[in-house]
Design a protein around this motif. Sequence first.
Motif, short mmCIF file in Angstrom:
data_model
loop_
_atom_site.label_atom_id
_atom_site.label_comp_id
_atom_site.label_asym_id
_atom_site.label_seq_id
_atom_site.Cartn_x
_atom_site.Cartn_y
_atom_site.Cartn_z
N ALA A 511 0.83 -1.20 0.00
CA ALA A 511 0.00 0.00 0.00
C ALA A 511 0.86 1.25 0.00
O ALA A 511 0.54 2.25 -0.66
N ARG A 512 1.98 1.22 0.74
CA ARG A 512 2.88 2.36 0.73
C ARG A 512 3.51 2.56 -0.65
O ARG A 512 3.71 3.69 -1.10
N TYR A 513 3.82 1.45 -1.30
CA TYR A 513 4.37 1.55 -2.65
C TYR A 513 3.34 2.14 -3.61
O TYR A 513 3.66 3.01 -4.43
N VAL A 514 2.11 1.68 -3.49
CA VAL A 514 1.03 2.18 -4.37
C VAL A 514 0.85 3.68 -4.17
O VAL A 514 0.70 4.44 -5.13
N GLU A 515 0.87 4.12 -2.91
CA GLU A 515 0.68 5.54 -2.62
C GLU A 515 1.76 6.38 -3.29
O GLU A 515 1.48 7.45 -3.84
N ARG A 516 2.99 5.89 -3.26
CA ARG A 516 4.07 6.63 -3.91
C ARG A 516 4.02 6.52 -5.43
O ARG A 516 4.13 7.52 -6.16
N ARG A 517 3.82 5.32 -5.94
CA ARG A 517 3.87 5.09 -7.40
C ARG A 517 2.70 5.75 -8.10
O ARG A 517 2.82 6.15 -9.28
N ALA A 518 1.60 5.93 -7.40
CA ALA A 518 0.42 6.55 -8.01
C ALA A 518 0.67 8.02 -8.35
O ALA A 518 -0.09 8.62 -9.13
N GLN A 519 1.73 8.60 -7.78
CA GLN A 519 2.06 9.99 -8.11
C GLN A 519 2.64 10.11 -9.51
O GLN A 519 2.72 11.20 -10.07
N ASP A 520 3.07 8.98 -10.09
CA ASP A 520 3.62 8.98 -11.44
C ASP A 520 2.51 8.74 -12.45
O ASP A 520 1.39 8.35 -12.11
N ILE A 522 1.00 6.47 -14.42
CA ILE A 522 1.00 5.02 -14.55
C ILE A 522 -0.45 4.53 -14.58
O ILE A 522 -1.32 5.04 -13.88
N SER A 523 -0.69 3.52 -15.40
CA SER A 523 -2.05 2.96 -15.49
C SER A 523 -2.32 2.07 -14.29
O SER A 523 -1.39 1.54 -13.67
N ARG A 524 -3.58 1.86 -14.01
CA ARG A 524 -3.96 0.99 -12.89
C ARG A 524 -3.48 -0.44 -13.15
O ARG A 524 -2.97 -1.09 -12.23
N SER A 525 -3.59 -0.90 -14.40
CA SER A 525 -3.18 -2.25 -14.72
C SER A 525 -1.67 -2.43 -14.49
O SER A 525 -1.22 -3.43 -13.92
N ARG A 526 -0.88 -1.46 -14.92
CA ARG A 526 0.56 -1.55 -14.73
C ARG A 526 0.93 -1.54 -13.25
O ARG A 526 1.80 -2.28 -12.79
N LEU A 527 0.24 -0.69 -12.49
CA LEU A 527 0.51 -0.60 -11.06
C LEU A 527 0.16 -1.91 -10.37
O LEU A 527 0.92 -2.39 -9.50
#
Length: 581
Positions: A511-520, A522-527
């Motif tokens: 979840a912490r990774y998602v919170e950070r990576r979502a700032q880029d 990036i598509s939901r599928s890739r994430l």
Amino acid sequence: MTGQPIEDRHEWVSFEDPDEDRTWMFDLTFLTSNWTCIFGSSCKGVLTEDATDLRQGCCSYGAHFNDEADRARVERAAQRLGDDEWQYAGVARRRGGPTKRLADGSSMTRLVDGACIFLNRSDFPTGPGCALHFAAIARGTSFLDDKPEVCWQVPLRREDSVDEAGHVTSTIREWKRRDWGEGGAEFHWWCTDSPEAFVGAELVYESMREELIAMTSAQAYSLLADCIAERRRAGTSAVTFLPHPQIRRSHGSGCERWFPQPRPDQADCSAMPEFTSAELEKACDAHGMEFPPFLLDQLVAAIDAGKHVILTGPPGTGKTTLAYLAGEVGQRSMMCTGYLPTTATTEWTTFETIGGFQPTNEGLIFRPGMFVEAIESGRWLVIDEMNRSNFDRAFGQLFTVLSGQAVVLPFKRAGNPRHLSIVPPGVEAPENTEPIRVPSTWRIVSTMNVFDKNLLFEMSYALMRRFAFIEVPSPDEEGFRRLLGGSELIQQLLVLRTFQDLGPAVFLDSARYVERRAQDDISRSRLLFEVFYAYFLPQFEGIQDSKGRRLFRVMADMLDAAEALEVKRVMVDVLGIDLAG
């Protein structure tokens, strides 16, 4: 007692040495205070005026040696110092050495520019401080072996007296101004007289454990730590430790039940907590951990009952964190002086656990292993992934100790002709040995993944009987969603728990990774693919092909075509699953 101000009174504890004709007396008030050395920060030095800017600490007058052995040891240590470690190495060479003989036959370190020759000054690359101390730390050795005895003993002082029958009374107390001689009264400042120095994160008997052992013995220190712990466990009427005079002066005389002394962010007079499931739950809540109440009750009951503990459960359920928190609560309740964390490995032998001889410049010396180190310091031993070790090879003589019997080790400490022995509480030490006494409240708290439960049966039943096994289960679905909060993408992955029992830690990390990576961008599928590959794929090592095919279909339904193909590839390459079946 007449004429002694009540605010200057100290509390003492004494006990008989089990192996010598000696009584030990300890200044409990100072040893249970949070004094700490503040050299280089707010230390005002020992001159007749404020010398904070000089950053000399108590090095302004040099060090007087206790005897010739003390001087010779320091001179040998000085010969090992390089010019890049010791600012005045050249001065020492020109003057014929770093020490000098006085008219009365005693000796001391030389002085350079108004302070000890070993004191590096602020303009030297190491910064201000003792060159002997700096070098020992850099080499990974004990500074007790290199510095003058008085330098590492202050602010502790040992005094011995012998009565007419030859019985020795050894006193360990706070170093007072008077111990400096007549000039001590003229000091502008002295650290044990000042509240500024009572800001340590540990109690003195914990922070100066190594010094206390060297000034007394390993067993005397163990008895001291055990005495304090036993007093705490005796009941609330026995925990009124007298706070240090500087604490009472700075916070008022109403602190009647203050122990341990407050840290800088604490200024109340609250009583010390007991080792209870309620206190453990508070610690868990403070760290964002959630466990079933019955689990904490089990853990506290097992430890109270005298058992060592193995926490079992799926990966990521918080077993290791719970073990650490148990050690912290144990420390606050004086059942231990803290905890020593380690991770078991397949390479463990009794050298790592008990200890053995190690070659040094001074010859072979006994180096204690982690078990002995934890026992002597009164710290609980926290072993992560205990099942990774070869139990019989790693535990050795500890089997006997854990069964409540003393064991003699094939080792001796330098300068002591007696073999070491490890002695459980309430057991007499074997004759003609130097005992290492196990505190009655000492515990091992270890963890084991349930995925490795087959390894459990490689443990001998003799060892299994010495531990209480406590399961740390995963939370239920509601608990998971409460922990994950609003992380909708990660909540979608909770379905993976139907294939493998996974604890919350892996989901919280992702979840912490998602919170950070979502700032880029990036598509939901890739994430989703990145999170699955980085955090979840390794958890499915060894999964059966049929279950793996179902897992692939679940993931493919969440992903776009490109990421679905990548999941297929990595499951085949990494997990070796036959997805064509």
